[in-house]
Design a protein around this motif. Structure first.
Motif, PDB file in Angstrom:
ATOM      1  N   VAL A 279     142.137  25.045  26.468  1.00 25.49           N
ATOM      2  CA  VAL A 279     143.202  24.016  26.209  1.00 25.49           C
ATOM      3  C   VAL A 279     144.337  24.568  27.286  1.00 25.49           C
ATOM      4  N   HIS A 280     144.354  26.021  27.603  1.00 31.59           N
ATOM      5  CA  HIS A 280     145.226  26.552  28.244  1.00 31.59           C
ATOM      6  C   HIS A 280     144.710  26.748  29.530  1.00 31.59           C
ATOM      7  N   THR A 281     143.585  26.672  30.185  1.00 29.40           N
ATOM      8  CA  THR A 281     142.933  26.889  31.059  1.00 29.40           C
ATOM      9  C   THR A 281     143.432  25.673  32.099  1.00 29.40           C
ATOM     10  N   PRO A 282     144.295  25.909  33.310  1.00 29.33           N
ATOM     11  CA  PRO A 282     144.593  25.127  34.118  1.00 29.33           C
ATOM     12  C   PRO A 282     143.562  24.287  34.749  1.00 29.33           C
ATOM     13  N   GLY A 283     144.084  22.915  34.637  1.00 31.99           N
ATOM     14  CA  GLY A 283     143.013  21.928  35.233  1.00 31.99           C
ATOM     15  C   GLY A 283     141.900  21.603  34.407  1.00 31.99           C
ATOM     16  N   PHE A 284     142.032  21.798  32.993  1.00 34.33           N
ATOM     17  CA  PHE A 284     140.923  21.535  32.068  1.00 34.33           C
ATOM     18  C   PHE A 284     140.834  20.083  31.848  1.00 34.33           C
ATOM     19  N   ALA A 285     141.949  19.439  31.639  1.00 31.85           N
ATOM     20  CA  ALA A 285     141.897  17.807  31.415  1.00 31.85           C
ATOM     21  C   ALA A 285     141.020  17.094  32.668  1.00 31.85           C
ATOM     22  N   GLY A 286     141.548  17.546  33.602  1.00 32.41           N
ATOM     23  CA  GLY A 286     140.721  16.775  35.037  1.00 32.41           C
ATOM     24  C   GLY A 286     139.219  17.278  34.865  1.00 32.41           C
ATOM     25  N   SER A 287     138.911  18.490  34.699  1.00 34.10           N
ATOM     26  CA  SER A 287     137.571  18.998  34.780  1.00 34.10           C
ATOM     27  C   SER A 287     136.756  18.134  33.566  1.00 34.10           C
ATOM     28  N   VAL A 288     137.296  17.919  32.528  1.00 32.48           N
ATOM     29  CA  VAL A 288     136.574  17.083  31.733  1.00 32.48           C
ATOM     30  C   VAL A 288     136.281  15.851  32.054  1.00 32.48           C
ATOM     31  N   ALA A 289     137.413  15.257  32.674  1.00 31.93           N
ATOM     32  CA  ALA A 289     137.378  13.961  33.097  1.00 31.93           C
ATOM     33  C   ALA A 289     136.326  13.749  34.333  1.00 31.93           C
ATOM     34  N   ALA A 290     136.239  14.709  35.131  1.00 34.67           N
ATOM     35  CA  ALA A 290     135.272  14.754  36.313  1.00 34.67           C
ATOM     36  C   ALA A 290     133.801  14.698  35.865  1.00 34.67           C
ATOM     37  N   ARG A 291     133.711  15.736  34.631  1.00 28.56           N
ATOM     38  CA  ARG A 291     132.488  15.798  33.967  1.00 28.56           C
ATOM     39  C   ARG A 291     131.783  14.508  33.310  1.00 28.56           C
ATOM     40  N   LEU A 292     132.834  13.940  32.714  1.00 29.52           N
ATOM     41  CA  LEU A 292     132.465  12.556  32.260  1.00 29.52           C
ATOM     42  C   LEU A 292     131.881  11.727  33.191  1.00 29.52           C
ATOM     43  N   ALA A 293     132.645  11.248  34.075  1.00 27.65           N
ATOM     44  CA  ALA A 293     132.208  10.672  35.249  1.00 27.65           C
ATOM     45  C   ALA A 293     130.782  10.876  35.897  1.00 27.65           C
ATOM     46  N   ARG A 294     130.767  12.163  36.165  1.00 24.43           N
ATOM     47  CA  ARG A 294     129.580  12.634  36.772  1.00 24.43           C
ATOM     48  C   ARG A 294     128.225  12.079  35.852  1.00 24.43           C
ATOM     49  N   HIS A 295     128.388  12.541  34.577  1.00 23.84           N
ATOM     50  CA  HIS A 295     127.176  11.991  33.590  1.00 23.84           C
ATOM     51  C   HIS A 295     127.356  10.525  33.249  1.00 23.84           C
ATOM     52  N   GLY A 296     128.353   9.548  33.835  1.00 20.95           N
ATOM     53  CA  GLY A 296     128.193   8.388  33.756  1.00 20.95           C
ATOM     54  C   GLY A 296     128.647   7.989  32.134  1.00 20.95           C
TER      55      GLY A 296
END
Ligand code: C2E
Ligand code: MG
Ligand code: MG
Ligand code: MG
Length: 290
Positions: A122-139
């Motif tokens: 949760v404290h890793t910078p960019g975590f929220a964005g990386s989760v969102a990108a991963r969701l999109a990538r997997h549809g």
């Protein structure tokens, strides 16, 4: 009883918690290699409502060490956390879980999947964005993912943690507060964390049926959570009596060996199919019966 036999029949390796012993460093290296080789697995444990409906599945990481046998997640998660390997482990778990969710959804199995994330993530910078990108990538729609956090996320830089969690919920990801009641529980946390679900820790659930104080703690927690609009899940339900007590206390869902232990993906698929069949025409017929 299958799950218990499996657990007791398996060797669980426990390293001593005494810092960076050669043992610990050895395990860390082995874990890193196991992640790179894809040798770490996810098992899935259902969260089930009192009507029998599946509310979701929790992904739980499983690692069988080539020489030592099964290593407990509590053990290697701690090692990953104190060594900087945690973000890598979490990426691996998210990637594996989302690929599985996509497969299940394509097969008509829509249960959302919960992934445990550590405060470090949760404290890793960019975590929220990386989760969102991963969701999109997997549809995978964000609502099909839940992240289980603990109150420990607020120990260091609570404002940044709150911002990250707000960004995640802004993307549509659901948050669950795990192990509630242990350690740092405070009403302030509940107000501060944008969670939609609260999981009562197994330590309170285990003795619910025999300990009046634990029963009172669970009752108050359920009422408090409901007054804040949260769903309540009880962890570690092992017997019918506990299940009945939780139902009477208006808990929303349970998780535990009584229902199912964490299962490998194929077994989970079969389990979901069986449940679906049981809750389909069968239940309708039962409801229609006089
Ligand atoms: P947790 O998230 O609170 O998960 C619940 C633990 O209770 C799991 O242990 C589960 O197998 C166990 N459990 C479930 N039902 C019962 C029951 O009826 N009776 C008993 N006695 N135990 C039950 P597990 O799989 O050993 O995981 C331990 C902890 O390791 C998890 O606690 C979680 O904090 C952490 N963990 C597991 N997988 C991951 C992961 O992928 N990422 C992170 N960051 N942490 C993980
Ligand atoms: Mg959990
Ligand atoms: Mg938990
Ligand atoms: Mg717990």
């Amino acid at each position: 009883y299958q799950a218990k036999r499996d657990r007791s029949g398996c060797e669980v390796y426990e390293a001593k918690r005494d810092g960076n012993t050669p043992d610990r460093l050895g395990l860390l290296g082995d874990l890193r290699r196991a992640l790179d080789a894809g040798d770490v697995e996810l098992h899935y444990q259902p969260k089930v409502g009192f009507d029998g409906r599946v509310r979701g599945l929790e992904a739980l990481v499983r690692w069988v060490h080539p020489e030592r046998g099964r290593v407990s997640p509590d053990e290697f998660i701690a090692i990953a956390e104190s060594s900087g390997l945690m973000p890598h482990l979490t990426e691996y778990v998210l990637e594996t879980a989302l690929a599985q969710v996509a497969v299940w959804r394509a097969a008509g199995l829509m249960a959302p999947v919960a992934v445990n994330v550590s405060p470090r993530d949760v404290h890793t910078p960019g975590f929220a964005g990386s989760v969102a990108a991963r969701l999109a990538r997997h549809g995978v729609p964000p609502g099909a993912l839940q992240l289980e956090i603990t109150e420990h996320v607020l120990l260091e830089d609570p404002q940044r943690a709150a911002d990250t969690l707000a960004a995640l919920t802004g993307h549509g990801v659901k948050m669950s507060l795990d192990d509630f009641g242990t350690g740092y529980s405070s009403l302030v946390h509940l107000r501060r964390l944008p969670v939609s679900e609260l999981k009562i820790d197994r330590s309170f659930v285990a003795r619910l049926a025999i300990d009046a104080e634990d029963a009172e703690i669970v009752r108050c927690t359920v009422d408090l959570a409901h007054s804040l609009g949260l769903l309540v899940v009880a962890e570690g339900v092992e017997d019918d009596e506990t299940w009945e007590r939780l139902r009477d206390l208006r808990c929303d869902a349970v998780q535990g060996w009584l229902v199912a232990a964490a299962m490998p993906p194929d077994e989970t698929t079969a389990w979901l199919r069986l449940r679906e069949a049981a809750a389909g025409p069968g239940q309708a017929a039962a409801a229609a019966a006089p």
